[in-house]
Motif scaffolding. Structure first.
Motif, PDB file in Angstrom:
ATOM      1  N   ALA A   1       0.816  -1.263  -0.046  1.00 37.36           N
ATOM      2  CA  ALA A   1      -0.040   0.140   0.014  1.00 37.36           C
ATOM      3  C   ALA A   1       0.749   1.215   0.038  1.00 37.36           C
ATOM      4  O   ALA A   1       0.454   2.393  -0.579  1.00 37.36           O
ATOM      5  CB  ALA A   1      -0.875   0.007   1.256  1.00 37.36           C
ATOM      6  N   GLU A   2       1.981   1.233   0.611  1.00 41.13           N
ATOM      7  CA  GLU A   2       2.806   2.344   0.641  1.00 41.13           C
ATOM      8  C   GLU A   2       4.061   2.284  -0.303  1.00 41.13           C
ATOM      9  O   GLU A   2       4.949   2.867  -0.184  1.00 41.13           O
ATOM     10  CB  GLU A   2       3.495   2.518   1.999  1.00 41.13           C
ATOM     11  CG  GLU A   2       2.524   2.535   3.135  1.00 41.13           C
ATOM     12  CD  GLU A   2       2.998   2.830   4.647  1.00 41.13           C
ATOM     13  OE1 GLU A   2       4.296   2.674   4.803  1.00 41.13           O
ATOM     14  OE2 GLU A   2       2.165   3.106   5.336  1.00 41.13           O
ATOM     15  N   ASP A   3       3.862   1.448  -1.542  1.00 39.21           N
ATOM     16  CA  ASP A   3       4.749   1.332  -2.494  1.00 39.21           C
ATOM     17  C   ASP A   3       6.183   0.886  -2.051  1.00 39.21           C
ATOM     18  O   ASP A   3       7.215   1.277  -2.729  1.00 39.21           O
ATOM     19  CB  ASP A   3       4.744   2.591  -3.173  1.00 39.21           C
ATOM     20  CG  ASP A   3       5.536   2.338  -4.660  1.00 39.21           C
ATOM     21  OD1 ASP A   3       5.292   1.544  -5.485  1.00 39.21           O
ATOM     22  OD2 ASP A   3       6.029   3.735  -5.364  1.00 39.21           O
ATOM     23  N   TRP A   4       6.153  -0.065  -1.119  1.00 37.93           N
ATOM     24  CA  TRP A   4       7.363  -0.758  -0.668  1.00 37.93           C
ATOM     25  C   TRP A   4       8.493   0.404  -0.388  1.00 37.93           C
ATOM     26  O   TRP A   4       9.639  -0.100  -0.182  1.00 37.93           O
ATOM     27  CB  TRP A   4       8.027  -1.573  -1.710  1.00 37.93           C
ATOM     28  CG  TRP A   4       6.819  -2.618  -2.101  1.00 37.93           C
ATOM     29  CD1 TRP A   4       5.922  -2.638  -2.956  1.00 37.93           C
ATOM     30  CD2 TRP A   4       6.540  -4.108  -1.247  1.00 37.93           C
ATOM     31  NE1 TRP A   4       5.078  -3.924  -3.001  1.00 37.93           N
ATOM     32  CE2 TRP A   4       5.511  -4.601  -1.983  1.00 37.93           C
ATOM     33  CE3 TRP A   4       7.013  -4.707  -0.237  1.00 37.93           C
ATOM     34  CZ2 TRP A   4       5.186  -5.833  -1.546  1.00 37.93           C
ATOM     35  CZ3 TRP A   4       6.627  -5.917   0.266  1.00 37.93           C
ATOM     36  CH2 TRP A   4       5.623  -6.692  -0.594  1.00 37.93           C
ATOM     37  N   LYS A   5       8.023   1.476   0.100  1.00 43.18           N
ATOM     38  CA  LYS A   5       9.324   2.476   0.542  1.00 43.18           C
ATOM     39  C   LYS A   5      10.142   2.046   1.396  1.00 43.18           C
ATOM     40  O   LYS A   5      11.356   2.497   1.435  1.00 43.18           O
ATOM     41  CB  LYS A   5       8.541   4.079   0.580  1.00 43.18           C
ATOM     42  CG  LYS A   5       7.635   4.088   1.837  1.00 43.18           C
ATOM     43  CD  LYS A   5       6.971   5.546   1.768  1.00 43.18           C
ATOM     44  CE  LYS A   5       6.133   5.711   3.107  1.00 43.18           C
ATOM     45  NZ  LYS A   5       5.588   6.968   3.082  1.00 43.18           N
ATOM     46  N   THR A   6       9.318   1.817   2.571  1.00 44.29           N
ATOM     47  CA  THR A   6      10.388   1.255   3.729  1.00 44.29           C
ATOM     48  C   THR A   6      10.933  -0.039   3.440  1.00 44.29           C
ATOM     49  O   THR A   6      12.307  -0.017   3.773  1.00 44.29           O
ATOM     50  CB  THR A   6       9.404   1.019   5.116  1.00 44.29           C
ATOM     51  OG1 THR A   6       8.389   2.071   5.266  1.00 44.29           O
ATOM     52  CG2 THR A   6      10.134   0.834   6.337  1.00 44.29           C
ATOM     53  N   TRP A   7      10.333  -0.962   2.851  1.00 44.89           N
ATOM     54  CA  TRP A   7      11.114  -2.054   2.679  1.00 44.89           C
ATOM     55  C   TRP A   7      12.212  -1.976   1.672  1.00 44.89           C
ATOM     56  O   TRP A   7      13.367  -2.648   2.139  1.00 44.89           O
ATOM     57  CB  TRP A   7      10.049  -3.087   1.899  1.00 44.89           C
ATOM     58  CG  TRP A   7      10.491  -4.651   1.429  1.00 44.89           C
ATOM     59  CD1 TRP A   7      11.520  -5.079   0.628  1.00 44.89           C
ATOM     60  CD2 TRP A   7      10.061  -5.600   2.313  1.00 44.89           C
ATOM     61  NE1 TRP A   7      11.774  -6.265   0.685  1.00 44.89           N
ATOM     62  CE2 TRP A   7      10.796  -6.775   1.470  1.00 44.89           C
ATOM     63  CE3 TRP A   7       9.172  -5.998   3.343  1.00 44.89           C
ATOM     64  CZ2 TRP A   7      10.544  -8.030   2.083  1.00 44.89           C
ATOM     65  CZ3 TRP A   7       9.051  -7.116   3.713  1.00 44.89           C
ATOM     66  CH2 TRP A   7       9.767  -8.311   2.973  1.00 44.89           C
ATOM     67  N   ASN A   8      12.282  -0.997   0.826  1.00 45.47           N
ATOM     68  CA  ASN A   8      13.579  -0.715  -0.102  1.00 45.47           C
ATOM     69  C   ASN A   8      14.628   0.126   0.653  1.00 45.47           C
ATOM     70  O   ASN A   8      15.538   0.254   0.126  1.00 45.47           O
ATOM     71  CB  ASN A   8      13.061  -0.119  -1.206  1.00 45.47           C
ATOM     72  CG  ASN A   8      12.209  -0.758  -2.245  1.00 45.47           C
ATOM     73  OD1 ASN A   8      12.408  -2.200  -2.211  1.00 45.47           O
ATOM     74  ND2 ASN A   8      11.255  -0.377  -2.805  1.00 45.47           N
TER      75      ASN A   8
END
Length: 204
Positions: free
Chosen positions: A111-118
């Motif tokens: 939902a957050e465009d994987w911004k934290t994962w990346n």
């Protein structure tokens, strides 16, 4: 570990952006300074939560990948390759069902465009393994020539996660996943979809 359990619950329910170290400290029973001492910051704590989930997943599916990888016929024999697809789909699906908080974290990331994962430095290597396996199978004519091996791990993960998510929405039609029969039928359907989507049709 109690802190990681509390953090995983908080990240699953609120997502990374809304989760607060204060709330995690309160839920775990440890003070905030200790969390910073052990994990550095919120991103460091989040990284450890993801790492632990991946290690648990590795225990569940790692033996399947390892055992099949040892089989020289995996990327040469379509029957062996098909068995591998059925087995790994089943194990990933069951892992996600048994670890709903990790599944929620994946949905928050999407939902957050994987911004934290990346942003995290930890990267599981199973994606690379699956890509290399698919590339070798394609070279040997087991995988369709019009299929991109890079899509192979994406297809398996997305089919499993999206199907589980859909059950919450369409439970009145599909049934409940707490039914062993429904679970087995669902796993079978996902496996068939993946198998027919990636394997050379003439081998099926």
């Amino acid at each position: 570990m109690i802190i990681l359990d509390a953090a995983e619950e908080m990240f699953a329910e609120l997502g990374y952006s809304a989760a607060r170290i204060d709330g995690i400290a309160k839920a775990s029973g440890y003070n905030k300074s200790m969390i910073y001492q052990y994990f550095g910051d919120k991103l460091g704590l989040y990284t450890e939560v993801i790492k632990r989930a991946d290690q648990i997943s590795e225990q569940a599916t790692g033996s399947t990948i390892t055992d099949f990888m040892k089989n020289d016929n995996l990327v040469k024999d379509p029957i062996v390759f098909r068995l591998f697809l059925e087995k790994i789909t089943k194990e990933i699906y069951e892992f996600l069902l048994e670890h709903p908080r990790h599944l929620k974290i994946l949905f928050w990331e999407a939902a957050e465009d994987w911004k934290t994962w990346n942003q995290i430095t930890y990267r599981p290597d199973d994606i690379t393994q699956l890509y290399e396996l698919a590339a070798a199978a394609k070279k040997n004519g087991i995988i369709r020539q019009d299929f991109d091996p890079a899509m192979f791990p994406i297809l398996i993960l997305n089919m499993t996660t999206a199907t589980i998510q859909a059950f919450s929405r369409y439970g009145n039609v599909l049934g409940k996943l707490d039914s062993p029969q429904i679970r087995e039928q669902t796993i079978e359907q996902i496996s068939k979809f993946i198998i027919h989507g990636v394997m050379e049709p003439s081998l099926l």
